[in-house]
Enzyme design. Structure first.
Site, PDB file in Angstrom:
ATOM      1  N   TYR A  33       0.828  -1.202   0.000  1.00 50.71           N
ATOM      2  CA  TYR A  33       0.000   0.000   0.000  1.00 50.71           C
ATOM      3  C   TYR A  33       0.860   1.248   0.000  1.00 50.71           C
ATOM      4  O   TYR A  33       2.070   1.200   0.233  1.00 50.71           O
ATOM      5  CB  TYR A  33      -0.939   0.004   1.202  1.00 50.71           C
ATOM      6  CG  TYR A  33      -0.266   0.320   2.530  1.00 50.71           C
ATOM      7  CD1 TYR A  33      -0.374   1.585   3.112  1.00 50.71           C
ATOM      8  CD2 TYR A  33       0.470  -0.642   3.213  1.00 50.71           C
ATOM      9  CE1 TYR A  33       0.236   1.883   4.323  1.00 50.71           C
ATOM     10  CE2 TYR A  33       1.079  -0.362   4.424  1.00 50.71           C
ATOM     11  CZ  TYR A  33       0.961   0.905   4.976  1.00 50.71           C
ATOM     12  OH  TYR A  33       1.577   1.188   6.172  1.00 50.71           O
ATOM     13  N   LYS A 149       6.558  -1.995   1.960  1.00 52.96           N
ATOM     14  CA  LYS A 149       5.357  -1.391   2.570  1.00 52.96           C
ATOM     15  C   LYS A 149       4.175  -2.343   2.404  1.00 52.96           C
ATOM     16  O   LYS A 149       3.243  -2.121   1.617  1.00 52.96           O
ATOM     17  CB  LYS A 149       5.069  -0.019   1.965  1.00 52.96           C
ATOM     18  CG  LYS A 149       4.190   0.851   2.858  1.00 52.96           C
ATOM     19  CD  LYS A 149       4.200   2.283   2.412  1.00 52.96           C
ATOM     20  CE  LYS A 149       3.285   3.168   3.263  1.00 52.96           C
ATOM     21  NZ  LYS A 149       3.741   3.296   4.651  1.00 52.96           N
ATOM     22  N   GLU A 182      12.007   2.447  14.383  1.00 53.31           N
ATOM     23  CA  GLU A 182      11.049   3.408  13.829  1.00 53.31           C
ATOM     24  C   GLU A 182       9.751   3.302  14.607  1.00 53.31           C
ATOM     25  O   GLU A 182       9.584   2.422  15.458  1.00 53.31           O
ATOM     26  CB  GLU A 182      10.796   3.124  12.347  1.00 53.31           C
ATOM     27  CG  GLU A 182      10.218   1.748  12.070  1.00 53.31           C
ATOM     28  CD  GLU A 182      10.109   1.444  10.588  1.00 53.31           C
ATOM     29  OE1 GLU A 182      10.165   2.376   9.771  1.00 53.31           O
ATOM     30  OE2 GLU A 182       9.973   0.248  10.233  1.00 53.31           O
ATOM     31  N   LEU A 207      11.374   1.257   7.266  1.00 52.86           N
ATOM     32  CA  LEU A 207      10.777   1.634   5.999  1.00 52.86           C
ATOM     33  C   LEU A 207      11.510   2.845   5.432  1.00 52.86           C
ATOM     34  O   LEU A 207      11.889   3.759   6.168  1.00 52.86           O
ATOM     35  CB  LEU A 207       9.301   1.966   6.203  1.00 52.86           C
ATOM     36  CG  LEU A 207       8.518   2.334   4.945  1.00 52.86           C
ATOM     37  CD1 LEU A 207       8.351   1.115   4.044  1.00 52.86           C
ATOM     38  CD2 LEU A 207       7.158   2.914   5.320  1.00 52.86           C
TER      39      LEU A 207
END
Length: 287
Positions: A33, A149, A182, A207
């Site tokens: 996505y 992702k 993260e 990411l």
């Protein structure tokens, strides 16, 4: 005005939008996505988002559901039909609909595509920027390929829920060595004692955030030094500033982590300066 979604070739009322029960995104989280900000009638950093989409699809061996130009047209049309000038769009591509089997389906199985759009709450965003947000730390428990992702976000969901239960807005993953990775839906930055911006390298383990990358472009004309260098939880807790970046928030200052005050407990000037300069530097694609 009712919301409109795009689902596999058709623009349909959002309330009626649906995918097949054997869509592999539903069965296996076998899909990817993107989420992209829309501001003042412009799509922000669209090229970089589509480049990352291309990489995610290639890593999972999923084909594009249509050409890049056609997908851009669909995104614009969804935004127009929903009259979104300030908000975001969400797009999801899965491996498609096939009889449930762990192995890939036949090569001629068409990928599934969903695109939605919505307005965001400008007042709520402004409040978080003015007051800052609270975060917690959680042990890393995700799969190794978080650079893709993927729609497989259950560990992120559980981490964000844990944050919410203690009155925080973000959860920050920490690896086995005590180094910050993260956030559940963000990249994490600190401003160290020398005024240098630091964030973990994106070669592996986090990411490759689009807002993260554009922030590096924003920092240059502001005269800010950036180091892609790991930092510990202790370094984060004693930093001058901590902030998190994402397409949905751009740059939220973090003023408390695990109940410990960051800096003076108020949003810092560097995060504010970056946020104010971001839109001028970012790529802008007219809807």
């Amino acid at each position: 005005m009712p919301r409109i979604a795009y689902v596999n070739g058709a623009y349909v009322p959002h309330s009626e939008a649906a995918v097949h029960v054997e869509d592999r995104g539903y069965q296996f989280a076998d899909g990817v996505y993107e989420v992209c900000e829309v501001r003042h009638g412009f799509i922000v950093d669209l090229s970089r988002h589509l480049n990352r989409l291309d990489r995610s699809l290639r890593e999972l061996q999923i084909g594009w559901p249509m050409s890049r130009a056609a997908l851009t047209h669909v995104i614009r049309e969804v935004l127009r039909r929903n009259r979104v000038r300030n908000g975001l769009f969400y797009l999801q591509v899965t491996r498609g609909v096939a009889r449930r089997d762990h192995a890939f389906p036949a090569k001629d199985t068409p990928p599934s595509l969903v695109v939605t759009a919505k307005r965001t709450d400008a007042a709520a965003i402004a409040k978080k920027n003015a007051e800052g947000i609270a975060a917690i730390t959680v042990p890393e428990n995700r799969w190794d390929r978080v650079d893709i992702k993927s729609v497989g976000l259950l560990p992120n969901v559980l981490a964000r829920q844990k944050a919410r239960e203690v009155g925080a807005q973000e959860a920050i993953f920490v690896d086995a060595d005590g180094l910050v990775k993260e956030g559940a839906a963000t990249n994490v930055w600190i401003v160290d004692g020398d005024g240098t911006l630091r964030t973990r390298p994106a070669e592996h383990g986090i990411l490759r955030g689009i807002t993260r990358r554009t922030l590096m472009d924003v920092a240059k004309p502001l005269g800010l030094k950036i180091e892609e260098k790991p930092f510990s939880v202790e370094e984060m807790l004693t930093a001058r500033e901590v902030f998190v970046t994402a397409a949905t928030s751009i740059c939220f200052p973090v003023v408390s982590i695990d109940g410990k005050t960051i800096g003076n407990g108020h949003p810092g000037s560097i995060a504010q300066n970056i946020r104010e300069a971001f839109f001028d530097i970012a790529e802008k694609t007219l809807i």
